[in-house]
Design an enzyme around this catalytic site. Sequence first.
Site, PDB file in Angstrom:
ATOM      1  N   ASN A 296      12.257  -7.322  -0.212  1.00 63.74           N
ATOM      2  CA  ASN A 296      12.623  -6.662  -1.479  1.00 63.74           C
ATOM      3  C   ASN A 296      13.291  -5.319  -1.213  1.00 63.74           C
ATOM      4  OD1 ASN A 296      12.907  -6.487  -4.207  1.00 63.74           O
ATOM      5  ND2 ASN A 296      10.743  -6.159  -4.666  1.00 63.74           N
TER       6      ASN A 296
ATOM      7  N   HIS B 178       5.805  -3.650 -12.100  1.00 61.63           N
ATOM      8  CA  HIS B 178       5.552  -5.088 -11.998  1.00 61.63           C
ATOM      9  C   HIS B 178       4.759  -5.612 -13.192  1.00 61.63           C
ATOM     10  CE1 HIS B 178       6.741  -4.806  -7.710  1.00 61.63           C
ATOM     11  NE2 HIS B 178       7.005  -6.085  -7.858  1.00 61.63           N
TER      12      HIS B 178
END
Length: 468
Positions: free
Chosen positions: A319, A355
């Site tokens: 990521n 998130h």
Amino acid sequence: MAASSGSLLHGAAEALGASEAALRLILSIFSGYPLALFQRYFLFKKQPSHIHLFNTVTGLCIAYFNFGSMLYHSLLCIVLHFLMLRLMGRTVTAVLTSFCFQMGYLLFGYYYTATDDYDIKWTMPHCVLTLKLIGLAFDYYDGGKAKTTLNPEQQRYAVSRVPTLLEVCGFSYYYGGFLVGPQFSMCSYLKLVTGQLTDVEGEKPNSVLPAMKRLCLGFFFLTIYTVFSPYLPDNYFLTEEYANEPLWYRCVYMTIWGKVTLYKYVTCWLVTEGVCILSGLGYNGKDETGEARWDACANMKVWQFETTPLFTGTIASFNINTNDWVARYVFKRLRFLGNKAVSQGAALFFLAIWHGLHSGYLICFSLEFLIVVVERQMIELVRDSPVLSHICSFALLRPLLYVVQQFFHWLFMGYPLVPFCLFTWDKWFKAYISVYFIGHIFFLMLLFALPYLRKVLVQRRDKSEKAH
């Protein structure tokens, strides 16, 4: 027609053992390749407004295909963000307002839509959009400063002129990054639109082969995930069967599960990276040998991800774009606090709530922080110990040490991933009880023991040097 299409997709999803939402998502990601080919062969060096319009319309179609009328959330945030930039100008107020509004809107979205399972809803691409728009606000603010006051990174991303609404929409809805990323700057996007991102000036980029390589690699990891994930379900951690297995089995299962689970994300990022490369957005200049680099939108360093025995190595290879974004716009912007640990903690807290609002995200990133701190202490201990340094440098022992290190590395990479995937405290708490909170105990013990051991080693080394 819509009902027929929906029933067809539902039947296909059932046959594949997936949800209809997941199938729509993967089809949308792969649709980027024909769209990139169209832009490549019919829109290269054409009127910029036409390309912005193409990206906006295709992105809206992808949004509607996946989330229906819920696409209005992204459209609303984009238009309001544009108005903030135009009306507030290049001010700190504009940056803070955009940050609070975009993050607040995302968090309210999580609050009203989240369930106890993994949801593919409008909030999934919206979290990607949130970072894009906040980053744009920072870059637009930097564009109003004198270049001498900006560091080289800020100079690279600074937006020097006022973007139009069509440019902001094209930037936000670009089909190669709307759903799952990667992150890229407005400057890079505008260079793509004007045909500057190419290895041959004035001609289409030679990006087909590099794009196909990433696509094939994505298919490879998709195959692995598709074959093995049915045998490694997340909810197995919550069963009596798992709890009754020997501890070594539970640890091995967690290790293999963590590795395979991450391939879900690896697949999406590799496929979307291929789309970005094919359109030209992945162009990153040339290396010292004159070879074109296509890693501007890379979210994965696959070889490093598969071979590094270090937690920090895995984090650095996974990521990448999101981590770089957080480093650029959160961690580095908090330098005025004068405390690196506080800045790191704030960056990880931001990542956790970005998130979602489930407690599992906070546990995951706090464990990640703990593991990284302990690993750095371990490296310093080995460096300061002549005996340990000699053992690690012994050629015959290196393969064995590597295997042992990799096992612990992936065991404790899977360990913090458990709350990330189980979300709620009752689930991840039950999963951790079944392995006696082994990771927490192990790393907390090391956290307090390693500095003491290093201090003792340094004192002995200093005494030995004085004696000689």
